[in-house]
Write a protein that holds these residues in place. Structure first.
Motif, mmCIF file in Angstrom:
data_model
loop_
_atom_site.group_PDB
_atom_site.id
_atom_site.type_symbol
_atom_site.label_atom_id
_atom_site.label_comp_id
_atom_site.label_asym_id
_atom_site.label_seq_id
_atom_site.Cartn_x
_atom_site.Cartn_y
_atom_site.Cartn_z
ATOM 1 N N LYS A 1 0.862 -1.167 0.000
ATOM 2 C CA LYS A 1 0.000 0.000 0.000
ATOM 3 C C LYS A 1 0.909 1.230 0.000
ATOM 4 O O LYS A 1 1.796 1.347 0.846
ATOM 5 C CB LYS A 1 -0.917 -0.005 1.226
ATOM 6 C CG LYS A 1 -1.916 -1.148 1.221
ATOM 7 C CD LYS A 1 -2.892 -1.049 2.384
ATOM 8 C CE LYS A 1 -3.913 -2.192 2.335
ATOM 9 N NZ LYS A 1 -4.909 -2.098 3.416
ATOM 10 N N THR B 1 2.672 4.829 0.378
ATOM 11 C CA THR B 1 2.702 5.968 1.296
ATOM 12 C C THR B 1 2.931 7.237 0.493
ATOM 13 O O THR B 1 3.366 7.191 -0.672
ATOM 14 C CB THR B 1 3.831 5.811 2.319
ATOM 15 O OG1 THR B 1 5.091 5.826 1.615
ATOM 16 C CG2 THR B 1 3.693 4.509 3.098
ATOM 17 N N SER C 1 -3.488 11.007 -0.144
ATOM 18 C CA SER C 1 -4.057 9.665 -0.008
ATOM 19 C C SER C 1 -5.528 9.777 0.348
ATOM 20 O O SER C 1 -5.991 10.805 0.855
ATOM 21 C CB SER C 1 -3.312 8.873 1.075
ATOM 22 O OG SER C 1 -3.480 9.478 2.338
ATOM 23 N N THR D 1 -5.534 4.235 -0.501
ATOM 24 C CA THR D 1 -4.698 3.352 0.321
ATOM 25 C C THR D 1 -5.473 2.107 0.771
ATOM 26 O O THR D 1 -5.064 1.409 1.691
ATOM 27 C CB THR D 1 -4.163 4.104 1.553
ATOM 28 O OG1 THR D 1 -5.268 4.628 2.295
ATOM 29 C CG2 THR D 1 -3.239 5.238 1.139
ATOM 30 N N TRP E 1 1.151 -0.023 -8.805
ATOM 31 C CA TRP E 1 1.121 1.331 -8.248
ATOM 32 C C TRP E 1 1.969 2.282 -9.085
ATOM 33 O O TRP E 1 1.597 3.448 -9.290
ATOM 34 C CB TRP E 1 1.589 1.327 -6.798
ATOM 35 C CG TRP E 1 0.560 0.828 -5.847
ATOM 36 C CD1 TRP E 1 0.632 -0.251 -5.031
ATOM 37 C CD2 TRP E 1 -0.739 1.396 -5.622
ATOM 38 N NE1 TRP E 1 -0.526 -0.401 -4.309
ATOM 39 C CE2 TRP E 1 -1.390 0.597 -4.651
ATOM 40 C CE3 TRP E 1 -1.419 2.490 -6.150
ATOM 41 C CZ2 TRP E 1 -2.681 0.873 -4.195
ATOM 42 C CZ3 TRP E 1 -2.710 2.769 -5.710
ATOM 43 C CH2 TRP E 1 -3.319 1.957 -4.744
#
Length: 230
Positions: free
Chosen positions: A2, A4, A31, A64, A73
């Motif tokens: 996930k 950041t 996010s 997220t 991603w």
């Protein structure tokens, strides 16, 4: 993984240098907990007198909620950077994913071995992994429509709001029947909870499977009574 904010900012700088010739000022990277997209390029439009509309205040926002391979991603970030490049340079395209977008996407895929696609909305499988799995009590209305579809509504646990929904929706000429249940199956966490007079359509067999241990509620239009307490 996930992503950041720090990871996305670092990758933005790398891809900006490699693919966009360092021509992109770094925008705000944010996010969210959205379940309907992986990434989105957001901006405002300003119409100036005697001038064409301008795009400004760009933000790249990423969900997220999803645990995806790093390459996905990266491709999502590059996808949004193409939108950002077109927007920040005030370039005109035939549509959101028009001729210019496709030309830039195909060039990056070909020259950098990427796998960017036009659409990168979250899949059903990805949304499933994002749902809250904690057990909590729900009041669930199952609405059978005249056309055979099944609607689900999660209601606030406030008696008067439940009764109001039962009376108003249940009396609609589009509704064949409405049943109420009290349950704590985590499946119903995915449905928004509100008093709005609407439903979310769902598979009948799947819904009934998750109501197997629920307590039916009886409503006479004025009161709610758990059926097994009668």
């Amino acid at each position: 993984m996930k992503p950041t904010i720090a990871y996305l900012e670092q990758k933005f700088d790398v891809f900006n240098r490699e693919m966009f010739g360092c021509k992109l000022p770094r925008p705000s990277i944010e996010s969210s907990r959205a379940k309907t997209y992986l990434g989105i390029c957001m901006y405002q439009k300003r119409r100036r007198l005697f001038r064409k509309t301008e795009s400004l205040n760009f933000r790249l926002r990423f969900s997220t909620c999803f645990d995806l391979p790093e390459q996905e991603w990266e491709d999502t970030l590059i996808h949004e950077m193409i939108h950002y490049y077109i927007g920040v340079n005030q370039l005109k395209d035939t549509s959101s994913h028009g001729t210019l977008f496709k030309q830039m996407m195909d060039s990056i895929n070909r020259n950098f071995g990427r796998h960017i696609t036009i659409s990168h909305k979250s899949t059903t499988e990805q949304r499933e992994q994002s749902y809250d799995t904690r057990q909590r009590w729900h009041v669930v209305a199952v609405v059978k429509m005249q056309d055979g579809r099944t609607g689900v509504k999660v209601l606030p646990r406030i008696a008067q709001r439940i009764i109001n929904y039962y009376n108003q929706v249940g009396s609609s000429n589009q509704v064949a029947g409405l049943s109420l249940y009290l349950c704590k199956d985590a499946y119903f966490n995915r449905f928004p909870c509100s008093s709005a007079l609407n439903v979310v359509f769902a598979d009948y067999l799947q819904v009934t499977e998750h109501l197997a241990d629920a307590t039916p509620l009886q409503c006479d239009g004025k009161h709610l009574i758990p059926v097994n307490h009668i």
